[in-house]
Design an enzyme around this catalytic site. Structure first.
Site: not given
Lengths: 660, 461
Positions: B107, B183-184, B262
């Protein structure tokens, strides 16, 4: 020639027709729902308390069709630090943009569909949530989630149709606490509350028409019983334009009675700005030929006696001067009541350059009120300005004064074009001030976090079935029954309208009595701390039925209702039925014989020597009796009986009225 | 008629467009049983139903009109939208450091996709610069798009190419590398890159965003600016993750690639160093170091690239009542390595023991980590722990489960020798196991406790 405009009270509809006034409305109204629109936070809880603060900045993004929005770019220039105050009871991580949205609240959508049907809109089949960008920080995401339910409806007004352009359903924004310099503070409690937003076409031709139509929309919304009432739950935006002018949005009008003067002042402002543009043309100044110069003049004015400037210089701030060639005299032109053209510049400097400490500007057209003439002369020499030119001074830090000078020039250039497209803030004195550049369709972006939501026909039909009668039809009907204006208004907005009709139609109840109980009494119950919603319509019917069938005196009706509510409020666990209360009160009307016996007994108990006059004796007796007989006998009848028994017939009956 | 004309439409929706000779980007008037609508026909998301036509109205709103309610459509024009970021050539300044930005997707570089109605990674890193001009104040930027995938689709093939590309950039003499990443699984990639790229002379900074760059509240720009700053000017020559520190817009944190994780599905301050403290804080003004035990930037160009990777490794997240057949199945499928996320100090239940023994006998390498994430595996405290070790399970100290997984893949890619694998696993390269846990390495504040509330009230978190 200076510009003149008739005072507010002398303006006629013909005058407004002459300037080509057109008004439209956007009404934002909170709905009564269990939760907020896109999260499960409780709705309608407001508090200035907060547990934490969060700091954010906003960045403009491209629109869906690849454009930057003007508003977005303006907010970028302001470089604001946005501080959000959050309270755990009113806000979750959704509101401050750390959790994606949940599905839209069903009760909000149902209420909005209901209103869409009442506004006779063409309903859409599938809702698409849009993001409407707001870079002022009033929403932490930088956009408002919004959707429209229908387009092209209408409402009747004075025998014509006022077009309803669309009905929106959207989330409310933050409440602003303060906005000083580069720091803006918001409360987040109201954020995310569901709002309906009917938007009219610009079909109103006078300020009064705008207020009238706002009233009709208000009543229509309230007739659903699904909108919140009270301070802060409704805000009107008024769109105003005159011939040759531009659509300008005057935002956030809290009360309808303020609308006419705001419209008047905006119409006047646009006419004044057009006059100024024409004058500039006469002086051969166009957006292209506008000449200007800006420079730092801190040293030149270092010894000024003008206090605001002096203290700014003492604080080490800079002073900058903008010369607008050929603008002399214009800054003093009146644009609104008690407002001159200079304020258009001062507002921009305040909002965009963040020079919020007022006064934030001085100009050469008001020489006597700010700097001395010799200061202006020195400045004029330094800036090579002549007597046809206007000088504007701003003060602040380097970056802000730089922005301020640019804004002054931008605004001057717009003056040569006419009326800029602004969003303006409604002020209490009926004038308005600059809030931001009017946003365009470019700030809309599809929300990718939620899928489209179909509104199937059966959902629409289910809502259509229980649609309230049009409020204007209702009012006409009530008026025909001979109810007072006040009663007509109260009843037409009351959720007990249907109950009222049944009382009158099915039971033959006197309309005034039925209206007093269903509206005024219910309100009085609420004032005394009871919750009238604990009484169902069919229960009220039951009580009136007892009255209609002679099982309950007229006075007993309110008494039974109150007793039922009192018990339900105090003992929520006890299941109390209206029938039980009816029986317990034994409020059956007294026969003449029963009443005579009661009166006689009371008279017998009376100590005659306590009363100096028969009138006083009569009053005492009435007090005692009405206490005993309350709800079972009409005061007039009791008074008559007392008079007969005491042999004072006719002299005291008036004092007995109104004790029921 | 091409598919483009009916982009995303099928079934009833497509039929109604065909019937009236209109398509996507037609400006139309629609007559329906619910009234008239005027607007621009937009492409339809492929995952939406086939029963509606999407219109963009004049006011900018999109609405759907049920196909079966439409009685007529007339076209009076066409207007195609072109979504484009203003692309500017990056200014060059010989005095500024050279940074290479690798794009992998996610993203931080995303835009709207009409086909799916979702956000897809589609901005070229060049366009990315168009929207974040601040980058020019920091460096000379070269961008290279390696992939355009969501981070969950990253895998061995991507890791290897990324490591090799980093090696090439270092050889070319760049001063820092930034990797845009979803980011995952950013912490998976940061871990494997730490093992594959060792002793780099320059910073290798991974960055992403939790709010796509099509939102005004996006963290993409600020994260990217700070990451580029860390790469261009920073002194930490390691694989680090640069993401939002507090939930407020204040600074980013630089996390060591092997200790970062995360920790929230949607918060922007989702990345946390676990069991230790972050390396530094970065904002547009400065880099504030929080510790000094990091590898310094060097001017030489030497680096060790080792892209060994064994894919037949898996993680088993233990739960009470687990049956041994799960483990048997893993062994029978031919897996060579296993990381267990055990309970507490590193435990599994007794019924699994025989399966563990069988796994060891078949030559499987089994390592124990903890699902508490914070704290060390300590299998001596309880009898059961000792029994488990006797079955060949190796305690992996305080290595995070995902990091242990990546390291075991890397180790088994190099050797099958039990002792050698064990040596690789337990010799830390960049703090994947640490000798000590600092007192402030475990901080999960509990809301509502007065002193925490006081802190939240006064500190912009």
């Amino acid at each position: 020639m200076p510009f003149t405009f008739k005072p507010f009270h002398l303006m006629s509809p013909e005058d407004y027709a002459g300037i080509g006034l057109r008004c439209g409305l956007e009404v934002h109204r909170q709905l009564i729902t269990r939760t907020k629109l896109f999260c499960r936070c409780p709705a309608g809880r407001y508090s200035k308390d907060y547990d934490a603060e969060i700091l954010r900045h906003m960045r403009p993004t491209l629109s869906e069709l690849g454009e930057y929005d003007g508003t977005a770019l303006m907010e970028k220039k302001t470089r604001k630090n946005i501080h959000y105050r959050v309270h755990h009871g009113t806000v979750c991580t959704y509101e401050f943009d750390d959790t994606p949205p949940f599905f839209m609240a069903d009760d909000a959508l149902d209420a909005a569909i209901e209103l869409a049907l009442l506004l006779r809109l063409n309903l859409v089949s599938e809702l698409h949530i849009a993001r409407k960008q707001y870079l002022d920080g009033s929403i932490p995401t930088g956009f408002q989630r919004t959707t429209i339910l229908g387009v092209n409806g209408w409402i009747p007004y004075k025998g014509r149709k006022i077009g309803i352009r669309q009905l929106g359903l959207e989330e409310d924004a933050c409440r602003e606490v303060s906005d000083i310099g580069h720091d803006r503070v918001y409360l987040t409690d109201r954020l995310g509350m569901p709002l309906v937003e009917p938007v009219t076409e610009p079909d109103m031709r006078t300020p009064q028409e705008a207020a009238d139509v706002a009233q009709i929309i208000r009543k229509l919304c309230r007739s659903t019983g699904k909108v919140r009432t009270g301070i802060g739950t409704v805000r009107q935006d008024v769109n105003v334009s005159v011939k040759g002018g531009t659509r300008v949005e005057v935002k956030g009008v809290p009360q309808i009675w303020r609308i006419p003067r705001l419209v008047y002042n905006e119409a006047r402002r646009q006419c004044a700005l057009l006059h100024i543009r024409d004058e500039l043309r006469r002086r051969e100044i166009s957006p292209e030929t506008l000449e200007h110069r800006a420079d730092e003049v801190t040293r030149i004015v270092a010894k000024t006696r003008y206090q605001p400037l002096r203290s700014a210089i003492e604080q080490g701030l800079r002073v900058k001067c903008v010369v607008l060639k050929g603008f002399a005299g214009l800054l003093n032109e009146e644009t609104q009541e008690h407002t001159t053209f200079a304020k258009e510049f001062s507002d921009r400097v305040r909002v965009i350059a963040c020079l919020t400490h007022l006064p934030n500007m001085a100009h050469s057209d008001t020489a006597s009120e700010s700097l001395y003439g010799r200061d202006w002369q020195k400045l004029g020499r330094r800036m090579s300005a002549g007597s046809n030119d206007a000088l504007i001074l701003v003060w602040g830090n380097e970056a802000d004064t730089e922005t301020a000078c640019q804004e002054v020039v931008l605004r001057a250039r717009e003056a040569a074009t006419g009326v800029p497209s602004d969003t303006r803030q409604a002020l209490k004195d009926g004038t308005n001030g600059f809030e931001r550049v009017l946003p365009g369709a470019d700030r809309m972006y599809p929300d990718t976090d939620l899928p489209p939501l179909a509104i199937p026909q059966d959902r629409v039909e289910r809502i259509r079935k229980r649609l309230p009668e049009f409020v204007w039809d209702r009012e006409a009907r009530y008026r025909a029954m001979g109810l007072s204006d006040e009663m007509v208004e109260a009843l037409s907005l009351s959720p007990r309208g249907e109950l009222f009709s049944r009382l009158v139609d099915e039971l033959g109840t006197d309309p005034t009595f039925a209206a007093v109980v269903t509206c005024q009494r219910m309100k009085a119950f609420r004032r005394s701390g009871l919750n009238p919603e604990l009484l169902r319509d069919d229960e009220v019917m039951e009580v009136f039925k007892a009255y209609a069938h002679g099982r309950l005196a007229r006075e007993g009706v309110v008494k039974v209702l109150r007793r039922t509510l009192e018990t339900r409020t105090r003992e929520p666990d006890r299941e109390v039925m209206v029938a039980d209360v009816l029986q317990a009160l034994n409020a059956k009307p007294l026969s003449d014989e029963e009443m005579a016996a009661q009166v006689k007994a009371a008279v017998d108990r009376l100590d005659d020597h306590r009363f100096s006059t028969s009138a006083k004796r009569h009053r005492h007796l009435m007090g005692v009796l009405m206490n005993d007989l309350a709800g079972r006998a009409d005061g007039g009848r009791v008074a008559q009986m007392v008079a007969v028994t005491l042999g004072t017939h006719g002299d005291c009956s008036a004092s007995a009225e109104g004790r029921a | 008629m091409s598919d483009k004309r009916f982009q995303g439409y099928r079934g009833e929706g497509k039929a109604v467009l065909e019937r009236y000779g209109v398509g996507v980007w037609s400006e139309v008037d629609v007559e329906s049983t619910r009234g008239r609508f005027a607007g621009l026909i937009l492409p339809r998301s492929e995952t939406s139903d086939d029963k509606h036509v999407v219109l963009k109205l004049e006011n900018g709103y999109n609405v759907g009109i049920a196909a079966d309610s439409i009685s007529n459509i007339t076209e009076h024009g066409r207007r195609e939208a072109h979504y484009k970021i203003p692309e500017k050539e990056f200014p060059t300044n010989p005095a500024k450091p050279h940074v290479t930005l690798f794009g992998t997707g996610g993203t931080i570089a995303s835009r709207l996709d009409y086909r799916t109605g979702a956000v897809i990674p589609a901005f070229s890193p060049g366009e990315l610069y168009g929207s974040v001009p601040e980058l020019a104040d920091l460096c000379n930027l070269r961008t290279e798009k390696l992939y355009g995938v969501f981070s969950e689709n990253m895998g061995p093939e991507q890791y290897i190419r990324l490591a090799e590309s980093i090696g090439e950039e270092i050889a070319k003499g760049v001063d820092g590398i930034v990797i845009g990443h979803g980011t995952d699984t950013m912490h998976h990639t940061s871990a494997i890159l730490t093992f594959m790229v060792q002793d780099s002379p320059i910073p290798i900074v991974m960055v992403g965003s939790q709010r796509s760059s099509d939102r005004p509240s996006s963290d993409a720009a600020i994260n990217l600016i700070n990451a580029v700053k860390a790469a261009a000017e920073g002194d930490i020559a390691e694989v680090v993750v640069c993401m939002f520190g507090p939930t407020s817009d204040q600074y980013c944190l630089l996390h060591r690639g092997t200790r970062v994780r995360k920790m929230h599905s949607s918060y922007r301050s989702t990345f946390r160093t676990v069991g230790d403290i972050p390396l530094a804080m970065v904002d547009q003004e400065k880099i504030t170091h929080l510790r000094d035990d990091y590898k310094r930037r060097r001017s030489d160009r030497s680096v060790k690239i080792n892209t060994a990777f064994e894919e037949m490794v898996t993680i088993l997240y233990y739960y009470p009542g687990m049956r041994p057949d799960v483990l048997d199945a893993i062994v029978d499928k031919g897996y060579r390595g296993l990381v267990i996320a055990g309970t507490g100090l590193g435990h599994v239940n007794k019924p699994v023991y025989p399966a563990l023994k069988r796994a060891a006998d078949k030559g499987m390498h089994v390592y124990m980590t903890v699902q508490t994430l914070w704290g060390y595996v300590q299998m001596y405290v309880y009898e059961t722990g000792r029994e488990i070790m006797e079955l060949g399970v190796v305690p992996a100290s305080n290595m995070l489960p995902e990091v242990a997984y990546m390291k075991l893949c890397w180790a088994l890619g190099q050797t099958d020798d039990r002792d050698e694998v064990r040596r690789i696993m337990l010799t830390p390269i960049a703090d994947e196991t640490t000798e000590r846990e600092p007192y402030n390495g475990y901080l999960i504040y509990q809301g509502a406790i007065p002193e925490v509330q006081e802190f939240l009230r006064t500190i912009k978190r």
